[in-house]
Design a protein around this motif. Structure first.
Motif, PDB file in Angstrom:
ATOM      1  N   LYS A 258       0.834  -1.201   0.000  1.00  0.00           N
ATOM      2  CA  LYS A 258       0.000   0.000   0.000  1.00  0.00           C
ATOM      3  C   LYS A 258       0.870   1.252   0.000  1.00  0.00           C
ATOM      4  O   LYS A 258       0.577   2.220  -0.719  1.00  0.00           O
ATOM      5  N   MET A 259       1.945   1.247   0.766  1.00  0.00           N
ATOM      6  CA  MET A 259       2.851   2.402   0.792  1.00  0.00           C
ATOM      7  C   MET A 259       3.489   2.606  -0.575  1.00  0.00           C
ATOM      8  O   MET A 259       3.591   3.738  -1.058  1.00  0.00           O
ATOM      9  N   ARG A 260       3.900   1.511  -1.232  1.00  0.00           N
ATOM     10  CA  ARG A 260       4.492   1.623  -2.574  1.00  0.00           C
ATOM     11  C   ARG A 260       3.481   2.206  -3.559  1.00  0.00           C
ATOM     12  O   ARG A 260       3.830   3.038  -4.400  1.00  0.00           O
ATOM     13  N   GLU A 261       2.227   1.766  -3.476  1.00  0.00           N
ATOM     14  CA  GLU A 261       1.171   2.291  -4.353  1.00  0.00           C
ATOM     15  C   GLU A 261       0.996   3.793  -4.137  1.00  0.00           C
ATOM     16  O   GLU A 261       0.843   4.548  -5.100  1.00  0.00           O
ATOM     17  N   MET A 262       1.013   4.218  -2.895  1.00  0.00           N
ATOM     18  CA  MET A 262       0.864   5.641  -2.598  1.00  0.00           C
ATOM     19  C   MET A 262       2.031   6.441  -3.176  1.00  0.00           C
ATOM     20  O   MET A 262       1.843   7.535  -3.722  1.00  0.00           O
ATOM     21  N   LEU A 263       3.239   5.903  -3.082  1.00  0.00           N
ATOM     22  CA  LEU A 263       4.407   6.579  -3.628  1.00  0.00           C
ATOM     23  C   LEU A 263       4.316   6.686  -5.150  1.00  0.00           C
ATOM     24  O   LEU A 263       4.680   7.704  -5.729  1.00  0.00           O
TER      25      LEU A 263
ATOM     26  N   ARG B 164      15.662   2.334   2.824  1.00  0.00           N
ATOM     27  CA  ARG B 164      16.303   2.476   1.512  1.00  0.00           C
ATOM     28  C   ARG B 164      15.330   2.186   0.376  1.00  0.00           C
ATOM     29  O   ARG B 164      15.399   2.821  -0.671  1.00  0.00           O
ATOM     30  N   GLU B 165      14.431   1.237   0.581  1.00  0.00           N
ATOM     31  CA  GLU B 165      13.477   0.870  -0.471  1.00  0.00           C
ATOM     32  C   GLU B 165      12.395   1.928  -0.669  1.00  0.00           C
ATOM     33  O   GLU B 165      12.046   2.261  -1.801  1.00  0.00           O
ATOM     34  N   LEU B 166      11.859   2.466   0.415  1.00  0.00           N
ATOM     35  CA  LEU B 166      10.677   3.316   0.320  1.00  0.00           C
ATOM     36  C   LEU B 166      10.951   4.815   0.348  1.00  0.00           C
ATOM     37  O   LEU B 166      10.115   5.588  -0.109  1.00  0.00           O
ATOM     38  N   CYS B 167      12.088   5.219   0.881  1.00  0.00           N
ATOM     39  CA  CYS B 167      12.288   6.649   1.135  1.00  0.00           C
ATOM     40  C   CYS B 167      13.271   7.278   0.159  1.00  0.00           C
ATOM     41  O   CYS B 167      14.270   6.669  -0.215  1.00  0.00           O
ATOM     42  N   SER B 168      12.988   8.525  -0.198  1.00  0.00           N
ATOM     43  CA  SER B 168      13.937   9.284  -1.003  1.00  0.00           C
ATOM     44  C   SER B 168      14.724  10.245  -0.108  1.00  0.00           C
ATOM     45  O   SER B 168      15.908  10.462  -0.321  1.00  0.00           O
ATOM     46  N   ARG B 169      14.072  10.812   0.900  1.00  0.00           N
ATOM     47  CA  ARG B 169      14.731  11.683   1.880  1.00  0.00           C
ATOM     48  C   ARG B 169      14.451  11.149   3.268  1.00  0.00           C
ATOM     49  O   ARG B 169      13.371  10.645   3.533  1.00  0.00           O
ATOM     50  N   VAL B 170      15.443  11.302   4.146  1.00  0.00           N
ATOM     51  CA  VAL B 170      15.358  10.718   5.489  1.00  0.00           C
ATOM     52  C   VAL B 170      15.801  11.747   6.522  1.00  0.00           C
ATOM     53  O   VAL B 170      16.782  12.465   6.319  1.00  0.00           O
TER      54      VAL B 170
ATOM     55  N   GLY C  57      18.865  13.941   4.654  1.00  0.00           N
ATOM     56  CA  GLY C  57      19.441  13.769   3.331  1.00  0.00           C
ATOM     57  C   GLY C  57      18.883  12.568   2.608  1.00  0.00           C
ATOM     58  O   GLY C  57      17.852  12.011   2.992  1.00  0.00           O
ATOM     59  N   ALA C  58      19.577  12.180   1.555  1.00  0.00           N
ATOM     60  CA  ALA C  58      19.177  11.045   0.731  1.00  0.00           C
ATOM     61  C   ALA C  58      19.193   9.759   1.560  1.00  0.00           C
ATOM     62  O   ALA C  58      19.955   9.628   2.524  1.00  0.00           O
TER      63      ALA C  58
END
Length: 76
Positions: A16-21, A38-44, A56-57
């Motif tokens: 569901k989170m991947r679909e939202m992204l 690492r899989e789901l986030c672009s910024r942390v 950052g990334a």
């Protein structure tokens, strides 16, 4: 959400989170699983006792987190 329940539930929540992204929606993930970050986030944002310690990334942030909190260098 991902740590609550059994593996099937966690997998469903991650899907569901991947679909939202994919729909360009914002998702806030709070957790300690660096592979998931690492899989789901672009910024942390990394917090230490409620204070910002890194932004950052995902790759840089997870490396920072692991060095600072998982495998810290202990100095005498």
């Amino acid at each position: 959400v991902l740590s609550v329940g059994d593996k099937a539930f966690a997998d469903k929540a991650a899907l569901k989170m991947r679909e939202m992204l994919e729909d360009d929606r914002s998702v806030v993930y709070v957790g300690h699983s660096m592979p998931v970050v690492r899989e789901l986030c672009s910024r942390v944002l990394v917090l230490d006792k409620g204070q910002q310690s890194f932004v950052g990334a995902a790759e840089e942030a997870t490396a920072f987190y692991e060095q600072a909190f998982v495998h810290p260098i202990r100095r005498p």
